[in-house]
Design a protein around this motif. Structure first.
Motif, mmCIF file in Angstrom:
data_model
loop_
_atom_site.group_PDB
_atom_site.id
_atom_site.type_symbol
_atom_site.label_atom_id
_atom_site.label_comp_id
_atom_site.label_asym_id
_atom_site.label_seq_id
_atom_site.Cartn_x
_atom_site.Cartn_y
_atom_site.Cartn_z
ATOM 1 N N ASP A 586 44.033 20.184 66.149
ATOM 2 C CA ASP A 586 44.759 21.407 65.811
ATOM 3 C C ASP A 586 46.136 21.435 66.454
ATOM 4 O O ASP A 586 47.056 22.076 65.937
ATOM 5 N N ALA A 587 46.340 20.762 67.586
ATOM 6 C CA ALA A 587 47.667 20.708 68.242
ATOM 7 C C ALA A 587 47.709 19.511 69.170
ATOM 8 O O ALA A 587 46.897 19.404 70.095
ATOM 9 N N LEU A 588 48.634 18.594 68.914
ATOM 10 C CA LEU A 588 48.772 17.411 69.753
ATOM 11 C C LEU A 588 49.234 17.787 71.165
ATOM 12 O O LEU A 588 49.833 18.851 71.372
ATOM 13 N N PRO A 589 48.981 16.928 72.151
ATOM 14 C CA PRO A 589 49.430 17.211 73.516
ATOM 15 C C PRO A 589 50.947 17.389 73.598
ATOM 16 O O PRO A 589 51.698 16.877 72.767
ATOM 17 N N LEU A 590 51.365 18.140 74.609
ATOM 18 C CA LEU A 590 52.777 18.398 74.917
ATOM 19 C C LEU A 590 53.456 19.189 73.805
ATOM 20 O O LEU A 590 54.666 19.105 73.621
ATOM 21 N N GLY A 591 52.672 19.963 73.084
ATOM 22 C CA GLY A 591 53.222 20.800 72.022
ATOM 23 C C GLY A 591 52.717 22.215 72.171
ATOM 24 O O GLY A 591 52.918 22.876 73.174
ATOM 25 N N ARG A 592 52.004 22.690 71.145
ATOM 26 C CA ARG A 592 51.480 24.050 71.174
ATOM 27 C C ARG A 592 50.286 24.140 72.133
ATOM 28 O O ARG A 592 49.628 23.142 72.419
ATOM 29 N N SER A 593 50.023 25.350 72.595
ATOM 30 C CA SER A 593 48.896 25.543 73.506
ATOM 31 C C SER A 593 48.318 26.939 73.323
ATOM 32 O O SER A 593 49.011 27.863 72.919
ATOM 33 N N ARG A 594 47.033 27.067 73.613
ATOM 34 C CA ARG A 594 46.370 28.367 73.644
ATOM 35 C C ARG A 594 45.180 28.235 74.585
ATOM 36 O O ARG A 594 44.809 27.132 75.008
ATOM 37 N N HIS A 687 47.301 15.446 80.075
ATOM 38 C CA HIS A 687 48.272 16.479 80.416
ATOM 39 C C HIS A 687 48.750 17.110 79.118
ATOM 40 O O HIS A 687 49.675 16.631 78.476
ATOM 41 N N HIS A 688 48.087 18.199 78.752
ATOM 42 C CA HIS A 688 48.325 18.789 77.441
ATOM 43 C C HIS A 688 49.558 19.683 77.424
ATOM 44 O O HIS A 688 50.299 19.711 76.444
ATOM 45 N N LEU A 689 49.804 20.436 78.513
ATOM 46 C CA LEU A 689 50.922 21.380 78.535
ATOM 47 C C LEU A 689 52.233 20.695 78.866
ATOM 48 O O LEU A 689 53.241 20.886 78.195
ATOM 49 N N SER A 690 52.257 19.902 79.924
ATOM 50 C CA SER A 690 53.451 19.167 80.343
ATOM 51 C C SER A 690 53.024 18.121 81.351
ATOM 52 O O SER A 690 51.942 18.235 81.951
ATOM 53 N N PRO A 691 53.843 17.085 81.582
ATOM 54 C CA PRO A 691 53.460 16.069 82.560
ATOM 55 C C PRO A 691 53.295 16.629 83.967
ATOM 56 O O PRO A 691 52.515 16.093 84.756
ATOM 57 N N GLU A 692 54.017 17.725 84.291
ATOM 58 C CA GLU A 692 53.963 18.271 85.642
ATOM 59 C C GLU A 692 52.809 19.238 85.850
ATOM 60 O O GLU A 692 52.504 19.602 86.982
ATOM 61 N N THR A 693 52.174 19.691 84.765
ATOM 62 C CA THR A 693 51.155 20.728 84.849
ATOM 63 C C THR A 693 49.765 20.116 84.982
ATOM 64 O O THR A 693 49.447 19.116 84.343
#
Length: 888
Positions: A586-594, A687-693
C-alpha cells in the motif's frame, strides 16, 4: 484609537516633509492606508509597507533637492555638491588606474554578496514573508496530540468528527476547516480528454479556501451541498494544471471531467500565488481540489484530516488552545470510549516553517560568516596597498586637502569596487537561487517562490554598500593618519607599512582562519552526519528495483474483486522477460505513512496503552521484490485468503518491544474489528519513515485479508536497465487495464535519494560556503605574506649577506605562517564548539564536539596555509643580498 505607524519611519517622514505645505496631508493619507493594510494584510505587512513608503519618499525628495540645487546655480557656487561629484570622478579614476586590484576585490566581494543574497532569497518566502493568505497571522494549525514516539501522519491528523464538533463548540475561531492529509494515497485517472493521465487530487472541506482567504482566478469555492457525502461532483483546478492541460482556457469553467470514471464539474481555478503542495505538502504534486465530506462516513476512516482555523479578531493561539482543551475534556466526558480526540494549536506560519528553521538559519549564519571573511580579506588587501597610497595622500594633504575629504575619496573608491562586486554578486545569486528553486529533491515549503526579485536585489545592494564601508574604513583611516613629512622622507628609500599595519594585517588573517575553522568544522559535522545516514541499514535493497503507483480505472464492488484484480496484474507482470520478483504494497518505505492502534489479547490494556503499529498491506512476493530478509517463521503466501485464519508478519523491533525475552511466533495482535491476527513470521527491520527514525512496530498484513486499499505500489526487481524494464512492464499492465496510467515510474533508489535530500541540500550549500571560506583564508594568508616579504626585502638581504641560508629564510616565513594559523585555529575551535551546539538537532550519529572532525579540519587549514606560504617563502629565499641592499 487607530494604530500608530512605526516610530522611526514616521520621524523620517516628518523631517523630510516639515517644509512641505502638503506634508500633513501626505502623512494623513499614509496613516489611512496603513490602518487599512492592518485589517486586510496584517500588522507585519502594514509596517513593512510603511517602511518602504518612507524610504522611497525620502530618497525621492533627496534626489529632487540635489537636482534642483544643480539647476539653480553653477557648480562652483555649490561647493558641497561640486566637491562630491569631483570626488566621485577622482575615485573612478583611481579605480581605473588599478583595474587588476579592483576586479580581484570585486570578485571577492561578489562572492560574499552573492552568498548572502541567495540565502536571503531562500529564507524570505519561508521565514520572512507572510504566507500568501488574507490576514495570515490569524491562521493556526490544529493537530492531534499524537504519541511522542510515533512520527507517522496518523499521529497528528484527526477524525473528521473532531472538526465537526469543534465547529459547533469552539467560539475562538472565525472559521474551522481541513483537508485529507492522505490525499496522495487516492490517485485519480483522468479519462475522456486525450490519453489517460494519473493525477493527484486533494480532498478539502467545502470552506477550505474561504477560511484561508484565497481568491480564485475563475469561478467559486465549493458549496456546502458539494461538500456533503454523496453531493454533486465538483473540482477546482490548480493554476499550473489549468495551463498545462487546458492552456489557460477560461472556457474550462463548467466543463465536466471524468475522474476515476465519475463526472466532476469544474467550478473554479486557483490563483498562481496559492500552490497547495508548496505550502502544505512539499514534494507531493497536486493537480486539483475535490470536496472531502466532514461526515460520519469519513469519520469511520479514522485519523485522516488536518485542521486549519482562523482566529477571531483579538484571539490568541494560547486562548484558543485553552478553549479547545475544555472542549476536548467535555466531549470526552460525554463519550468516554471516544478515541483520537485531542487538539494542539500552532500558528500556521510556525508549523510550515518550523521544521526547516534550524537548517535555514544555519545557512544564513554560514553566509554571514563568508561575508565577514570577505570583508576581512578585502580590508587586508587594501591595507597591503596602503604604503603605495600613503605618498599620494601625503602630497595632497601637504597641498591643503582636508582629512575628511581624503577619507571621503578613499571610501568612494571602496564603494565603487563594492558596487561592482554587488553586480557580480547579483549574477551569482541569480544562478544559485535558480539551481535551488529547480531542485526537486529538497522538500522545503515555498521553494517555488525562491528567486532574485526587486527585494532581493535591494538587499544585495545594501549588503554591497555596507561591505564597502566596512572594508574601506580602516585602510582609509590608516592612510590618512600620519605625518606628511615622514612619509615623503621615507618614500625616497622605499615605503614600508610599519609594524603597526603589519600586525593589523596579521590580526585580520587570524580572524579569517578562525572564522573559516568554525565554518569548516560545522560543515564537517554535517558531512559525517550525512555519511552516517547513508550507512544506515535501511532493511531493503534499493538497487535494481523499479516502482509504479497503480490506480485502477474502474471501481470495485467488493474486496474480493480488488484482490483478484491485483493478483492477476502481479501474475502478468511476473511473466515479463527479465523480471525476477514482483511485489505489491500500500505504501513503499520512505514515502507515505500511517499508524493503527492495537492490543495484545489477554494482556491488560494498561501495559501497552498508547502503542501504535505501522501497517503494511503486502502481497506474498513483496519481501523478495524489495530484498527484505525473513528472519524467522514463514512468508505470506496465496493460501492466506479471506476465508483462512488472519495472519501477519512483524518486524524484529516490534517483536522485541511487544514480547521481550519471549517467542513472538504464534502470538496474536488484535485490531479495532476484534479479529485476532496470528504472527507467523519475523521480518528484518525496515526504516519506513526515514533513515534516522527508529523502525518502530511494523506489521505486514496480507492484501487478501485486509481490504483497506484501492491504490497500491507495484515494485519489480530485475537485472535489466530500469527504462527498458519500465517499458515492458507498462505494456503488460496495459493488457490488464488499458485505461490505467502506467507511464510514470521511479526507481526505489531515487526514493532513498529523496529521503536524504534535505540533508544533501543543506550540506551542499554549506560545503560551498566552507570551500569559499577556505579559499579566502588562503588568499588572505598569501596576500599578507607576499606583502610582508616585499617589504622585508632589505632585511632579508642583510640576513642572507651575513650568512643566513635559504632554508633559514623559508623556515622563518613558514614558521610565522603556521603560528598565525595556530592562533586562528585555537580561536576557531571555540567558534566550532559553539556552532556545533547550535546544529545539534541536525546531527545524526556524531557528537557536536566530535574531536576527529576538529582535528581533520584543523589539519586541512594548516595544509592550505602551508601551500599559501610556499610561494612567498620561496621568493624570499631567492633574494640576492647586494641587490636587496641597493633597493633598500
Amino acid at each position: 484609537m487607530s494604530p500608530s505607524p512605526p516610530r522611526l519611519p514616521l520621524r523620517l517622514l516628518s523631517r523630510v516633509l516639515r517644509n512641505d505645505p502638503a506634508g500633513r496631508a501626505i502623512l494623513g493619507d499614509l496613516q489611512e492606508d496603513f490602518v487599512g493594510l492592518i485589517s486586510s494584510r496584517g500588522p507585519g505587512a502594514a509596517r513593512r509597507w510603511y517602511w518602504r513608503q518612507a524610504i522611497s519618499l525620502a530618497v525621492g525628495r533627496l534626489i529632487q533637492g540635489m537636482l534642483s540645487a544643480i539647476g539653480r546655480r553653477p557648480m562652483n557656487d555649490s561647493p558641497s555638491l561640486g566637491s562630491l561629484l569631483q570626488d566621485v570622478v577622482y575615485a573612478a579614476r583611481a579605480v581605473r588606474r588599478a583595474p587588476g586590484f579592483a576586479l580581484f576585490a570585486a570578485l571577492i566581494i561578489g562572492l560574499g554578496v552573492g552568498a548572502t543574497t541567495s540565502v536571503f532569497s531562500v529564507l524570505r518566502p519561508l521565514l520572512l514573508a507572510p504566507l500568501p493568505f488574507e490576514r495570515p497571522q490569524e491562521l493556526v494549525w490544529i493537530a492531534n496530540e499524537g504519541d511522542a514516539g510515533n512520527n507517522s501522519l496518523s499521529a497528528v491528523t484527526s477524525r473528521s468528527g473532531n472538526l465537526r464538533d469543534f465547529r459547533t463548540e469552539a467560539r475562538s475561531f472565525e472559521g474551522l476547516t481541513g483537508y485529507n492529509a492522505f490525499f496522495d494515497q487516492d490517485a485519480y485517472t483522468l479519462t475522456g480528454v486525450g490519453e489517460p493521465e494519473r493525477l493527484a487530487g486533494v480532498g478539502v472541506a467545502h470552506d477550505f479556501l474561504d477560511v484561508l482567504g484565497v481568491d480564485l482566478v475563475l469561478g467559486r469555492s465549493f458549496t456546502e451541498v458539494e461538500g456533503a457525502w454523496g453531493g454533486p461532483g465538483a473540482v477546482i483546478l490548480t493554476h499550473g494544471f489549468w495551463w498545462r492541460r487546458f492552456a489557460g482556457d477560461p472556457q474550462v469553467m463548467g466543463r465536466t471531467l471524468e475522474l476515476n470514471g465519475e463526472p466532476r464539474t469544474v467550478v473554479g481555478v486557483l490563483p498562481p500565488t496559492f500552490d497547495f503542495s508548496s505550502i502544505f505538502a512539499p514534494g507531493v504534486p497536486a493537480d486539483f481540489l475535490v470536496p472531502f465530506p466532514v461526515s460520519d462516513e469519513t469519520d469511520q476512516r479514522g485519523n485522516t484530516m488536518v485542521m486549519v482555523g482562523r482566529l477571531r479578531s483579538g484571539t490568541t493561539p494560547e486562548s484558543a488552545q485553552q478553549e479547545l482543551d475544555a472542549v476536548v475534556t467535555a466531549l470526552q466526558e460525554v463519550e468516554p470510549d471516544r478515541w483520537g480526540l485531542a487538539a494542539r494549536v500552532t500558528p500556521l506560519q510556525e508549523h510550515v516553517a518550523g521544521p526547516f528553521r534550524g537548517a535555514l538559519l544555519l545557512l544564513a549564519g554560514a553566509a554571514a560568516t563568508v561575508l565577514l571573511i570577505v570583508s576581512v580579506n578585502v580590508s587586508g588587501l587594501m591595507l597591503a596597498r596602503s604604503p603605495r597610497r600613503s605618498r599620494e595622500v601625503a602630497v595632497r594633504k601637504a597641498m591643503g586637502a582636508s582629512r575628511s575629504r581624503l577619507l571621503r575619496q578613499l571610501l568612494l573608491e571602496s564603494f565603487g569596487v563594492s558596487l561592482l562586486g554587488g553586480a557580480l554578486g547579483a549574477t551569482l545569486a541569480w544562478a544559485m537561487t535558480g539551481a535551488v528553486s529547480r531542485t526537486a529533491a529538497a522538500r522545503i515549503p515555498m521553494m517555488d517562490q525562491v528567486g532574485v526579485d526587486a527585494g532581493a536585489l535591494l538587499f544585495g545592494i545594501g549588503v554591497a554598500v555596507i561591505t564597502g564601508l566596512v572594508v574601506g574604513l580602516v585602510p582609509a583611516l590608516h592612510v590618512t593618519d600620519g605625518d606628511e613629512a615622514g612619509v615623503l622622507r621615507a618614500s625616497g628609500r622605499g615605503s614600508t607599512s610599519g609594524r603597526g599595519v603589519t600586525r593589523l594585517r596579521e590580526v585580520l588573517v587570524i580572524g579569517e582562519v578562525a572564522l573559516a575553522c568554525g565554518l569548516l568544522v560545522v560543515g564537517g559535522l554535517l558531512l559525517r552526519s550525512f555519511n552516517a545516514v547513508l550507512d544506515v541499514d535501511l532493511g531493503f535493497q534499493a538497487d535494481h528495483a523499479v516502482a509504479w503507483q497503480l490506480n485502477p480505472s474502474r471501481a470495485f464492488e467488493s474486496n474480493a474483486e480488488v484482490a483478484t484484480f491485483f493478483g492477476t496484474l502481479a501474475d502478468r507482470v511476473a511473466q515479463v522477460s527479465g523480471v525476477q520478483e514482483v511485489g505489491l504494497i500500500d505504501a513503499l518505505p520512505l514515502g507515505r505513512s500511517r499508524s493503527w492502534g492495537f492490543s495484545i489479547p489477554g494482556r491488560p490494556e494498561s501495559e501497552d496503552g498508547g502503542l501504535g503499529l505501522y501497517p503494511h498491506l503486502v502481497s506474498p512476493g513483496y519481501l523478495a521484490a524489495m530484498g527484505i530478509r525473513l528472519e524467522a517463521g514463514r512468508n505470506l503466501d496465496r493460501s492466506d485468503t479471506r476465508e483462512s485464519a488472519p495472519v501477519v508478519m512483524i518486524n524484529e523491533a516490534g517483536a522485541r518491544r511487544l514480547f521481550p525475552g519471549q517467542e513472538a511466533l504464534g502470538r496474536f495482535i488484535q485490531l479495532w474489528d476484534e479479529r485476532q491476527w496470528e504472527i507467523v513470521g519475523i521480518v528484518h527491520d525496515v526504516h519506513h519513515l526515514s533513515p534516522e527514525t527508529d523502525p518502530g512496530i511494523q506489521v505486514y498484513f496480507p492484501l487478501t485479508q485486509m481490504g483497506d486499499h484501492q491504490t497500491l505500489d507495484l515494485v519489480v526487481r530485475s537485472t535489466r536497465p530500469s527504462d527498458e524494464m519500465a517499458t515492458a512492464v507498462s505494456a503488460a499492465l496495459a493488457e490488464i487495464d488499458p485505461a490505467m496510467p502506467t507511464r510514470e515510474h521511479w526507481t526505489v533508489l531515487s526514493t532513498v535519494d529523496r529521503a536524504v535530500a534535505a540533508r544533501r541540500f543543506t550540506l551542499g550549500i554549506l560545503s560551498g560556503f566552507g570551500l569559499a571560506a577556505l579559499l579566502l583564508a588562503a588568499l588572505g594568508i598569501y596576500g599578507v605574506l607576499a606583502q610582508s616579504v616585499a617589504e622585508r626585502t632589505p632585511e632579508i638581504g642583510i640576513r642572507m649577506a651575513l650568512g643566513a641560508s635559504a632554508g633559514d629564510v623559508v623556515g622563518n616565513v613558514i614558521g610565522r605562517t603556521l603560528l598565525l594559523t595556530a592562533v586562528g585555529v585555537a580561536l576557531g575551535t571555540g567558534l566550532a564548539f559553539w556552532g556545533g551546539r547550535l546544529v545539534r538537532s541536525l546531527l545524526f550519529g556524531v557528537e557536536a564536539t566530535d574531536p576527529l572532525t576538529l582535528l581533520v579540519m584543523a589539519a586541512l587549514l594548516f595544509a592550505v596555509a602551508l601551500v599559501a606560504a610556499t610561494v612567498p617563502a620561496l621568493r624570499a629565499a631567492r633574494t640576492q643580498g647586494a641587490r636587496a641592499l641597493r633597493v633598500g
